[in-house]
Design a protein around this motif. Structure first.
Motif, short mmCIF file in Angstrom:
data_model
loop_
_atom_site.label_atom_id
_atom_site.label_comp_id
_atom_site.label_asym_id
_atom_site.label_seq_id
_atom_site.Cartn_x
_atom_site.Cartn_y
_atom_site.Cartn_z
N ARG A 117 0.83 -1.21 0.00
CA ARG A 117 0.00 0.00 0.00
C ARG A 117 0.87 1.26 0.00
NH1 ARG A 117 -3.07 -3.42 -1.30
NH2 ARG A 117 -4.73 -4.34 -0.02
N SER A 220 -0.22 5.90 3.04
CA SER A 220 -0.80 4.74 2.36
C SER A 220 -2.29 4.60 2.64
CB SER A 220 -0.09 3.45 2.81
OG SER A 220 -0.51 3.07 4.10
N ASP A 221 -2.95 3.83 1.79
CA ASP A 221 -4.32 3.43 2.06
C ASP A 221 -4.33 2.38 3.17
OD1 ASP A 221 -5.43 5.03 0.09
OD2 ASP A 221 -5.36 3.46 -1.45
#
Length: 249
Positions: A117, A220-221
């Motif tokens: 991610r 990040s996600d």
């Protein structure tokens, strides 16, 4: 003999992205084990509730249910809310065997998902240098849960040979923005933030906002519906299913 049904139990959120992510993760589990009955449920803020799901399963003839809490730490929800759900289900259906497993936790394989991610976020931000990391998590009033996140952060930092600070979106300091600023005070200028959240929602959004305001180059996600998470769900279920097997007197 029919295998016990598997019910994933997430916290729940008013953000529809959260429920969509949990539904995707549960569907991934379902695809990995098409022989099992797999359903998702939520403690609050989203539907269906675990009791609603268990009621439906019982009406369809299931007499064994394994609940897998989709929680990353052992905090209030794990110690209070999940046992309350199981107890309520047993009172409603005394002839049905209902068991909750250990929480999903933070398996070492999740660090690989975190890296994946974060690499995507770095590419999107066109960031090519890193000299510091922040690991952002939900945070808890339980200091042991926060200490566990801090240990994971240290392992993640060691993995990349970079300084790292654990940050929390609620209940404990530092917040993500303050963690970024602390690294910047130490001379770091290319700081990325990994989101140790299961799904999108208010807390990860707030952590992202604070981190970017403080100068992070990328955030990040959340972990999301990754195969690594689905595999741990099934591992928790396997232990729970064995625990439901009666021991001969």
């Amino acid at each position: 003999m029919t295998a016990p049904a598997l019910v994933t139990l997430a916290h729940g959120s008013r953000d529809p992205r959260s429920a969509a992510t949990i539904a995707s993760l549960t569907e991934l589990v379902r695809c990995m084990r098409p022989d099992l009955r797999v359903e998702e449920s939520y403690l609050e803020l989203s539907e269906p509730s675990p009791l609603t799901v268990i009621d439906r399963l019982v009406a369809e003839g299931h007499d064994e249910v394994v609940v897998v809490p989709l929680l990353l730490t052992h905090a209030h929800h794990a110690s209070v809310d999940v046992p309350a759900v199981v107890e309520a289900a047993r009172r409603r259906h005394p002839h049905v065997r209902v068991l909750a497993t250990d929480v999903l936790g933070i398996h070492k394989s999740f660090l690989g998902v975190l890296d994946l991610r974060l690499r995507a976020a770095l590419r999107e931000a066109r960031a090519t240098e890193l000299d510091g990391l922040v690991l952002a998590a939900a945070g808890s009033s339980n200091p042991l849960a926060n200490a566990h996140v801090a240990r994971v952060a240290r392992a993640w930092g060691a993995r990349h040979k970079l300084p790292v600070i654990a940050a929390f979106a609620s209940a404990a300091p530092p917040a993500a923005g303050e963690a970024v600023r602390e690294l910047r005070r130490d001379g770091k200028r290319h700081i990325a933030v990994g989101s140790l959240f299961l799904a999108p929602g208010f807390l990860p959004d707030r952590a992202t906002e604070l981190a970017l305001e403080a100068g992070a180059v990328a955030v990040s996600d959340p972990l999301g519906a990754a195969p690594e998470l689905a595999e741990v769900v099934l591992a928790r279920y396997a232990v729970g299913a064995v625990d439901l097997v009666p021991i001969p007197a």
